[in-house]
Design a protein around this motif. Structure first.
Motif, PDB file in Angstrom:
ATOM      1  N   THR A  71     -14.047   0.567 -34.041  1.00  0.00           N
ATOM      2  CA  THR A  71     -13.973  -0.522 -35.009  1.00  0.00           C
ATOM      3  C   THR A  71     -14.456  -0.202 -36.409  1.00  0.00           C
ATOM      4  OG1 THR A  71     -16.118  -1.316 -34.286  1.00  0.00           O
ATOM      5  CG2 THR A  71     -14.184  -2.278 -33.226  1.00  0.00           C
ATOM      6  N   SER A  72     -15.190   0.875 -36.583  1.00  0.00           N
ATOM      7  CA  SER A  72     -15.658   1.221 -37.926  1.00  0.00           C
ATOM      8  C   SER A  72     -16.058   2.689 -37.965  1.00  0.00           C
ATOM      9  CB  SER A  72     -16.845   0.359 -38.349  1.00  0.00           C
ATOM     10  OG  SER A  72     -18.020   0.780 -37.687  1.00  0.00           O
ATOM     11  N   ASP A  73     -16.180   3.213 -39.167  1.00  0.00           N
ATOM     12  CA  ASP A  73     -16.622   4.597 -39.334  1.00  0.00           C
ATOM     13  C   ASP A  73     -18.074   4.758 -38.913  1.00  0.00           C
ATOM     14  OD1 ASP A  73     -14.115   5.382 -40.327  1.00  0.00           O
ATOM     15  OD2 ASP A  73     -14.660   4.771 -42.349  1.00  0.00           O
ATOM     16  N   GLN A  74     -18.865   3.715 -39.046  1.00  0.00           N
ATOM     17  CA  GLN A  74     -20.267   3.804 -38.627  1.00  0.00           C
ATOM     18  C   GLN A  74     -20.390   3.917 -37.113  1.00  0.00           C
ATOM     19  OE1 GLN A  74     -22.847   0.940 -40.438  1.00  0.00           O
ATOM     20  NE2 GLN A  74     -22.185   1.470 -42.497  1.00  0.00           N
ATOM     21  N   VAL A  75     -19.559   3.180 -36.385  1.00  0.00           N
ATOM     22  CA  VAL A  75     -19.550   3.305 -34.928  1.00  0.00           C
ATOM     23  C   VAL A  75     -19.073   4.703 -34.546  1.00  0.00           C
ATOM     24  CG1 VAL A  75     -18.522   2.462 -32.782  1.00  0.00           C
ATOM     25  CG2 VAL A  75     -19.263   0.828 -34.527  1.00  0.00           C
ATOM     26  N   ALA A  76     -18.038   5.200 -35.227  1.00  0.00           N
ATOM     27  CA  ALA A  76     -17.535   6.551 -34.971  1.00  0.00           C
ATOM     28  C   ALA A  76     -18.640   7.581 -35.205  1.00  0.00           C
ATOM     29  CB  ALA A  76     -16.333   6.843 -35.858  1.00  0.00           C
ATOM     30  N   ALA A  77     -19.408   7.416 -36.270  1.00  0.00           N
ATOM     31  CA  ALA A  77     -20.507   8.337 -36.578  1.00  0.00           C
ATOM     32  C   ALA A  77     -21.538   8.344 -35.449  1.00  0.00           C
ATOM     33  CB  ALA A  77     -21.151   7.954 -37.903  1.00  0.00           C
ATOM     34  N   GLY A  78     -21.885   7.161 -34.957  1.00  0.00           N
ATOM     35  CA  GLY A  78     -22.827   7.071 -33.842  1.00  0.00           C
ATOM     36  C   GLY A  78     -22.315   7.777 -32.605  1.00  0.00           C
ATOM     37  N   MET A  79     -21.014   7.650 -32.347  1.00  0.00           N
ATOM     38  CA  MET A  79     -20.423   8.311 -31.184  1.00  0.00           C
ATOM     39  C   MET A  79     -20.429   9.830 -31.354  1.00  0.00           C
ATOM     40  SD  MET A  79     -17.309   5.736 -30.246  1.00  0.00           S
ATOM     41  CE  MET A  79     -16.787   6.752 -28.869  1.00  0.00           C
ATOM     42  N   ILE A  80     -20.188  10.303 -32.563  1.00  0.00           N
ATOM     43  CA  ILE A  80     -20.192  11.740 -32.819  1.00  0.00           C
ATOM     44  C   ILE A  80     -21.591  12.310 -32.604  1.00  0.00           C
ATOM     45  CG2 ILE A  80     -19.947  13.488 -34.645  1.00  0.00           C
ATOM     46  CD1 ILE A  80     -17.622  11.648 -35.717  1.00  0.00           C
ATOM     47  N   LEU A 131     -20.594  17.232 -25.864  1.00  0.00           N
ATOM     48  CA  LEU A 131     -19.184  16.849 -25.816  1.00  0.00           C
ATOM     49  C   LEU A 131     -18.578  17.254 -27.154  1.00  0.00           C
ATOM     50  CD1 LEU A 131     -17.153  15.253 -24.008  1.00  0.00           C
ATOM     51  CD2 LEU A 131     -17.759  13.243 -25.337  1.00  0.00           C
ATOM     52  N   SER A 132     -17.520  18.036 -27.118  1.00  0.00           N
ATOM     53  CA  SER A 132     -16.939  18.574 -28.345  1.00  0.00           C
ATOM     54  C   SER A 132     -15.925  17.609 -28.961  1.00  0.00           C
ATOM     55  CB  SER A 132     -16.258  19.915 -28.040  1.00  0.00           C
ATOM     56  OG  SER A 132     -15.639  20.420 -29.193  1.00  0.00           O
ATOM     57  N   ILE A 133     -16.129  17.319 -30.258  1.00  0.00           N
ATOM     58  CA  ILE A 133     -15.208  16.480 -31.022  1.00  0.00           C
ATOM     59  C   ILE A 133     -14.429  17.405 -31.942  1.00  0.00           C
ATOM     60  CG2 ILE A 133     -15.029  14.557 -32.668  1.00  0.00           C
ATOM     61  CD1 ILE A 133     -16.252  13.683 -30.010  1.00  0.00           C
ATOM     62  N   PRO A 134     -13.146  17.453 -31.948  1.00  0.00           N
ATOM     63  CA  PRO A 134     -12.166  16.649 -31.218  1.00  0.00           C
ATOM     64  C   PRO A 134     -11.639  17.295 -29.935  1.00  0.00           C
ATOM     65  CG  PRO A 134     -11.025  17.824 -32.941  1.00  0.00           C
ATOM     66  CD  PRO A 134     -12.496  18.226 -33.022  1.00  0.00           C
TER      67      PRO A 134
END
Length: 135
Positions: free
Chosen positions: A58-67, A75-78
């Protein structure tokens, strides 16, 4: 959608619904609250037999937390999990997060003009995928 198996899980990033309402739906599938993003989403993904290979959040901040949580859990992104955020917030550029930019300023100006003119119009706005290092 969980009950009908149209989606596998639900991440709620809003406190608009009371917890008692949300809890009634947990028998149909995993529901994770935004506050739990860093500690639970990645943990749950790693426990799933066939984990997702990509997530639109839902947001870049949530994405940052997941990273950050992914790094802590090796866990390797991507490679293991691709992540796309929303809004093209400054953190997306700093952390090299792929994001979908929505022209919120342009949309707000258009809506404001409609209120002033008292005339409703229909206008489409173009979103933009900004590819970076998380896909």
């Amino acid at each position: 959608m969980l009950k009908q198996k149209q989606i596998d899980a639900l991440i709620i990033c809003s406190r608009a619904s009371e917890l008692s309402i949300i809890e009634k739906h947990t028998p149909y599938g995993p529901i994770i609250l935004c506050e739990d993003v860093r500690s639970k989403i990645i943990d749950q993904i790693q426990r799933i037999e066939k984990p997702p290979t990509a997530m639109l959040v839902t947001s870049d901040q949530v994405a940052a937390g997941m990273i950050i949580s992914s790094q802590r859990n090796e866990l390797s992104i991507p490679a293991d999990l691709a992540i796309i955020g929303f809004n093209n917030e400054p953190i997306a550029g700093i952390m090299d997060i792929t994001t979908i930019e929505i022209p919120l300023t342009e949309m707000g100006k258009t809506l404001f003009r409609q209120v002033l003119d008292e005339k409703v119009s229909h206008q489409e706005f173009k979103e933009k995928l900004i590819e970076r290092g998380t896909v």
